[in-house]
Design a protein around this motif. Structure first.
Motif, PDB file in Angstrom:
ATOM      1  N   GLY A   1      17.206   9.510  59.449  1.00  0.00           N
ATOM      2  CA  GLY A   1      18.211   8.671  58.805  1.00  0.00           C
ATOM      3  C   GLY A   1      17.589   7.491  58.084  1.00  0.00           C
TER       4      GLY A   1
ATOM      5  N   PRO B   1      23.631   8.447  62.366  1.00  0.00           N
ATOM      6  CA  PRO B   1      24.817   8.748  61.547  1.00  0.00           C
ATOM      7  C   PRO B   1      24.494   8.936  60.067  1.00  0.00           C
ATOM      8  N   PHE B   2      23.476   8.246  59.555  1.00  0.00           N
ATOM      9  CA  PHE B   2      23.083   8.447  58.162  1.00  0.00           C
ATOM     10  C   PHE B   2      22.437   9.820  57.970  1.00  0.00           C
TER      11      PHE B   2
ATOM     12  N   LYS C   1      23.192  12.499  59.648  1.00  0.00           N
ATOM     13  CA  LYS C   1      24.331  13.415  59.659  1.00  0.00           C
ATOM     14  C   LYS C   1      25.075  13.377  58.320  1.00  0.00           C
ATOM     15  N   GLU C   2      25.297  12.171  57.811  1.00  0.00           N
ATOM     16  CA  GLU C   2      26.020  11.996  56.547  1.00  0.00           C
ATOM     17  C   GLU C   2      25.341  12.735  55.395  1.00  0.00           C
ATOM     18  N   HIS C   3      24.036  12.571  55.271  1.00  0.00           N
ATOM     19  CA  HIS C   3      23.326  13.194  54.151  1.00  0.00           C
ATOM     20  C   HIS C   3      23.188  14.702  54.329  1.00  0.00           C
TER      21      HIS C   3
ATOM     22  N   GLU D   1      25.374  16.618  55.804  1.00  0.00           N
ATOM     23  CA  GLU D   1      26.699  17.142  55.470  1.00  0.00           C
ATOM     24  C   GLU D   1      26.924  17.140  53.964  1.00  0.00           C
ATOM     25  N   ARG D   2      26.455  16.101  53.289  1.00  0.00           N
ATOM     26  CA  ARG D   2      26.612  16.007  51.837  1.00  0.00           C
ATOM     27  C   ARG D   2      25.892  17.149  51.130  1.00  0.00           C
TER      28      ARG D   2
ATOM     29  N   HIS E   1      23.410  20.023  60.835  1.00  0.00           N
ATOM     30  CA  HIS E   1      22.698  18.925  61.483  1.00  0.00           C
ATOM     31  C   HIS E   1      22.942  18.949  62.974  1.00  0.00           C
TER      32      HIS E   1
ATOM     33  N   ARG F   1      22.501   3.776  52.108  1.00  0.00           N
ATOM     34  CA  ARG F   1      23.002   4.708  53.120  1.00  0.00           C
ATOM     35  C   ARG F   1      21.834   5.265  53.935  1.00  0.00           C
TER      36      ARG F   1
END
Length: 222
Positions: free
Chosen positions: A12, A45-46, A48-50, A52-53, A58, A181
């Motif tokens: 992250g 969490p970052f 996971k965010e990227h 998913e994007r 993940h 992010r």
């Protein structure tokens, strides 16, 4: 999954998120490790965010035994984190002994279990002085071990091992990555402290790449 042959260790932070975007066409799985550091809760969490994007699966692997048996200021709370540049001797306290070796071994087993061939990690040239398990000779040796210790011959890829964090930021700039992010600060507070080794290195890398630093720093609040 066509053309996907790799897993990536993704924290992250700036480096692993850049590698995630750089190599996303090859990456089937992003793996984050929660080893009880001060900043895991802020950075994962970052990751996971990227993932998913980018449409990449993940997972988070819990290594909660590490704070019980490993000695490092990263595992001792925010107040234990030294401030200053990575060139300073006190930064050696942030070493988590053989952390990358443990993570790479687990990732290699996960890669083999998922029919994949490579494990990617985003260590870079600026890590070498302090962290033994980020150095090129370690990566080469560990890759030989995973290759010899798995049926498909899992290999470790470390594309950034010979470049600086500034070079990575330049790559991220070309890829259009929003570094706001991502998370760097070892203290793991509500915002980046601006004074620990990773915060200082983050500032230098963004400046080197000519990127606006939109990170919120604690020092700027005062």
């Amino acid at each position: 999954m066509k053309n996907k042959d790799s897993v990536i260790i993704v924290s992250g932070g700036m480096d692993s998120i850049t590698l995630l975007y750089d190599m996303h066409e090859r990456i089937a799985l992003g793996i984050s490790f929660d080893y009880g550091s001060n900043h895991n809760a802020r950075e994962i969490p970052f990751a996971k965010e990227h993932c998913e994007r980018l449409g990449i699966k993940h997972v988070v692997i819990n290594l909660d035994f590490m704070p019980h048996y490993f000695k490092s200021s990263l595992l001792d709370g925010a107040d234990a984190i030294p401030e200053g540049h990575y060139a300073d001797d006190n930064m050696k306290s942030t070493v988590v002994p053989f952390r990358n070796g443990i993570m790479l071994a687990i990732a290699a087993g996960i890669a083999e279990s998922n029919g994949l061939k490579y494990v990617m990690i985003a260590n870079h040239g600026g890590d070498h002085a302090i962290y033994p398990d980020c150095r090129p000779e370690f990566i080469v040796s560990m890759s030989e071990a995973t290759k010899n210790g798995t049926y498909p011959g899992i290999e470790i890829l470390a594309p950034y091992k010979d470049i600086t964090k500034g070079d990575i930021a330049l790559r991220g700039k070309a890829l259009g990555i929003d570094y706001s992010r991502t998370w760097s600060c070892y203290k793991g507070g509500a915002v980046h402290c601006g004074k620990c080794g990773t915060c200082v290195e983050r500032k230098e890398a963004l400046l080197y790449a000519g990127l606006e630093d939109t990170t919120e720093y604690e020092e700027a609040r005062r």
